[in-house]
Scaffold this motif. Structure first.
Motif, short mmCIF file in Angstrom:
data_model
loop_
_atom_site.label_atom_id
_atom_site.label_comp_id
_atom_site.label_asym_id
_atom_site.label_seq_id
_atom_site.Cartn_x
_atom_site.Cartn_y
_atom_site.Cartn_z
N THR A 225 0.82 -1.21 0.00
CA THR A 225 0.00 0.00 0.00
C THR A 225 0.86 1.26 0.00
N HIS A 226 1.84 1.30 0.88
CA HIS A 226 2.68 2.50 1.00
C HIS A 226 3.45 2.76 -0.30
N ASP A 227 4.06 1.71 -0.83
CA ASP A 227 4.90 1.88 -2.02
C ASP A 227 4.05 2.18 -3.26
N ARG A 228 2.80 1.72 -3.25
CA ARG A 228 1.90 2.06 -4.37
C ARG A 228 1.66 3.57 -4.40
N GLN A 229 1.54 4.13 -3.20
CA GLN A 229 1.29 5.57 -3.09
C GLN A 229 2.54 6.40 -3.44
N THR A 230 3.68 5.96 -2.89
CA THR A 230 4.91 6.76 -3.10
C THR A 230 5.53 6.51 -4.47
N ARG A 231 5.17 5.41 -5.08
CA ARG A 231 5.70 4.99 -6.38
C ARG A 231 7.22 4.79 -6.33
N VAL A 232 7.69 4.43 -5.13
CA VAL A 232 9.11 4.09 -4.96
C VAL A 232 9.20 2.75 -4.22
N PRO A 233 9.52 1.68 -4.93
CA PRO A 233 9.62 0.36 -4.28
C PRO A 233 10.62 0.39 -3.13
N GLY A 234 10.26 -0.25 -2.05
CA GLY A 234 11.16 -0.33 -0.89
C GLY A 234 11.02 0.84 0.06
N SER A 235 10.19 1.83 -0.28
CA SER A 235 10.11 3.03 0.58
C SER A 235 9.48 2.73 1.94
N PHE A 236 8.58 1.76 2.00
CA PHE A 236 7.93 1.44 3.28
C PHE A 236 8.95 0.82 4.25
N THR A 237 9.66 -0.17 3.75
CA THR A 237 10.66 -0.85 4.60
C THR A 237 11.70 0.15 5.08
N ARG A 238 12.10 1.02 4.18
CA ARG A 238 13.13 2.01 4.54
C ARG A 238 12.58 3.02 5.55
N LEU A 239 11.32 3.44 5.38
CA LEU A 239 10.73 4.39 6.33
C LEU A 239 10.69 3.80 7.73
N LEU A 240 10.23 2.54 7.83
CA LEU A 240 10.15 1.93 9.16
C LEU A 240 11.52 1.84 9.82
N ALA A 241 12.52 1.47 9.03
CA ALA A 241 13.89 1.39 9.58
C ALA A 241 14.35 2.77 10.03
N ASN A 242 14.05 3.79 9.23
CA ASN A 242 14.49 5.15 9.58
C ASN A 242 13.77 5.67 10.83
N ILE A 243 12.49 5.34 10.96
CA ILE A 243 11.76 5.75 12.18
C ILE A 243 12.41 5.11 13.41
N ARG A 244 12.74 3.82 13.29
CA ARG A 244 13.38 3.15 14.44
C ARG A 244 14.72 3.80 14.77
N THR A 245 15.45 4.17 13.74
CA THR A 245 16.74 4.84 13.96
C THR A 245 16.54 6.17 14.67
N MET A 246 15.57 6.95 14.18
CA MET A 246 15.32 8.26 14.80
C MET A 246 14.93 8.10 16.26
N ASN A 247 14.04 7.13 16.50
CA ASN A 247 13.65 6.86 17.90
C ASN A 247 14.86 6.52 18.75
N SER A 248 15.73 5.69 18.19
CA SER A 248 16.85 5.18 18.99
C SER A 248 17.86 6.26 19.35
N ILE A 249 17.92 7.32 18.56
CA ILE A 249 18.90 8.37 18.90
C ILE A 249 18.23 9.56 19.60
N GLY A 250 16.96 9.42 19.91
CA GLY A 250 16.33 10.44 20.74
C GLY A 250 15.56 11.51 20.00
N LEU A 251 15.30 11.34 18.70
CA LEU A 251 14.43 12.29 18.00
C LEU A 251 12.98 11.92 18.28
N ARG A 252 12.16 12.93 18.51
CA ARG A 252 10.72 12.67 18.71
C ARG A 252 10.06 12.62 17.34
N VAL A 253 9.38 11.52 17.07
CA VAL A 253 8.80 11.30 15.74
C VAL A 253 7.29 11.16 15.83
N LYS A 254 6.62 11.75 14.87
CA LYS A 254 5.17 11.57 14.74
C LYS A 254 4.90 11.17 13.29
#
Lengths: 93, 354
Positions: free
Chosen positions: B129-158
């Motif tokens: 669903t996510h990649d259909r919208q963004t039209r960039v394959p792999g963007s969902f997996t990458r977003l989730l990984a990046n959110i986890r990274t941001m969380n882990s270094i103390g950035l507040r994410v919404k």
């Protein structure tokens, strides 16, 4: 009881943000995700602290600007400083 | 004095508090319903102009600064602009698709920008669903990984999402994904036309069934989270929120938006220029724009109009900016607002819908 000395200097905590809006001041405490609003006198005190004035100098400025006696100014300023320190809005410099 | 009282005072006193900067319309994703007008052209603001603008905004006492796009990180001087904003003491919100924020970039954002909040866009609960919208394959997996990274270094994410026909079937899963990531999720139930009025984006707007499912999912989620039932009278709550001001919103009163070409707008949704930074500084525009005065009066007229419609008007989530985009008339009721009014079951008047 406050342990602050009259020659102590303070600054806005690096993770807090402060703006004066008309006659009040707003702190955004970024780490806590909270907002703290101070009244006109509070905003004046914080601006004085930001200008690197000591607590004693701030108290003198309050008595001149608001025509209150020094003891009252000391109580109010010390109490606000203690509260802002507790909240993480300012730190000792 | 509470913070909400302070915000209302900024509406009433025309005190600029929040500014949104669209730094660029360039983007590393290609979302189908992106509302940016990519045909818009002009002379981009230079780094020196951004520096001058930020100083002017600080001198006006602006507190909140949102950096967005397009993708704000695609601006060649993003870190210079954002770092300068940090130095000037703004509360910074970064609105990004999150695609480029791997660990090294996340650390730079934390250390050089120190944002209050990083808002990322998530378009579904699954990669399909996510990649259909963004039209960039792999963007969902990458977003989730990046959110986890941001969380882990103390950035507040919404996380922000728009309810569409493509993701309405998995809204419960989307809430669960964000719970799992430990980020708050805000879902906008309304797909917007593009900023130039192009309504082709509406082809993916959620169905009525999807909207109902979204409301049920949100209610169930909120009950589970905080153990409270739905406000028995949303209209009453809205009235309480609106007390103390005669304006419908703060557009042009306590907030503005600025596009990459220097056009100053009453808000990000209300795409009418109140001045251009290539011609005048923001301090002059804020003090002297005739269009700005008109906008402020329009927010008062919108308030009167909606109050005249009773509870239905209050529950319409009407936006003068969206109305302007739909029809050119910031006071005209537009289809999604009309739908919400009808859903409230209290529409007493016949409406002409644009």
């Amino acid at each position: 009881m406050s342990t602050e000395t009259s020659t102590q200097h303070y600054r806005v905590d690096p993770h807090a943000r402060f703006r004066v809006m008309d006659d009040e001041g707003i702190f955004v405490l970024q780490d806590a995700g909270e907002v703290l609003v101070v009244n006109e006198v509070g905003a004046f005190i914080v601006e004085q602290l930001k200008a690197e004035h000591s607590l004693d100098e701030v108290i003198t400025s309050i008595t001149e600007r608001y025509a209150v006696d020094a003891e009252r100014a000391r109580l109010d300023a010390s109490s606000l400083v203690a509260e802002l320190l507790r909240a993480g809005a300012i730190t000792r410099s | 004095m509470s913070y909400s009282d302070t915000v209302k005072r900024t509406w009433n006193d025309n005190r600029l508090m929040s500014v949104l900067l669209e730094l660029t319309y360039a983007c590393n994703l290609d979302c189908t319903f992106c509302y940016n007008d990519l045909s818009l052209g002009g002379k981009r603001l230079s780094l020196a102009q951004y520096r001058e603008l930020l100083h002017d905004l600080a001198s006006l006492g602006v507190l909140n600064l949102s950096l967005t796009g397009g993708e704000p990180l695609a601006h060649p001087h993003f870190f210079e602009i954002a770092g300068h904003a940090r130095d000037l003491g703004f509360v910074i919100r970064l609105k990004t698709n999150g695609h480029a924020i791997k660990e090294a970039v996340a650390r730079r954002i934390r250390d050089e920008v120190d944002p209050f909040l990083v808002e990322v866009s998530i378009h579904g609960a699954t990669a399909d669903t996510h990649d259909r919208q963004t039209r960039v394959p792999g963007s969902f997996t990458r977003l989730l990984a990046n959110i986890r990274t941001m969380n882990s270094i103390g950035l507040r994410v919404k996380a922000n999402s728009v309810l569409t026909r493509w993701n309405e079937h998995e809204v419960e899963e989307l809430l669960a994904v964000c719970d799992d990531l430990d980020v708050a999720l805000q879902i906008d139930p309304e797909v917007k036309p593009r900023d130039n009025g192009d309504r082709s984006t509406l082809a993916v707007e959620a169905s009525l069934e999807g909207q109902a499912r979204y409301r049920r999912a949100l209610e169930a989620h909120s009950k589970r989270d905080v153990g409270v039932t739905k406000d028995p009278s949303p209209a009453a709550a809205r009235r309480t929120n609106m007390a103390g001001t005669d304006k419908h919103c703060g557009a042009g009163s306590n907030n503005i938006a600025i596009d990459p070409y220097g056009s100053v707008l009453p808000c990000v949704q209300w795409r009418v220029s109140i001045g251009n930074l290539h011609e005048r500084r923001v301090t002059e525009i804020w003090a002297g724009s005739g269009m700005l005065r008109e906008v402020r009066e329009t927010t008062k007229a919108a308030r009167r109009k909606l109050e005249g419609l009773g509870d239905a008007g209050l529950l319409s989530n009407f936006c003068p900016g969206a109305a302007h985009t739909y029809s050119g008339d910031p006071l005209a009721i537009y289809p999604p607002a009309a739908q919400r009014m009808a859903a409230s079951g209290r529409t007493r008047v016949r409406l002409t819908v644009v």
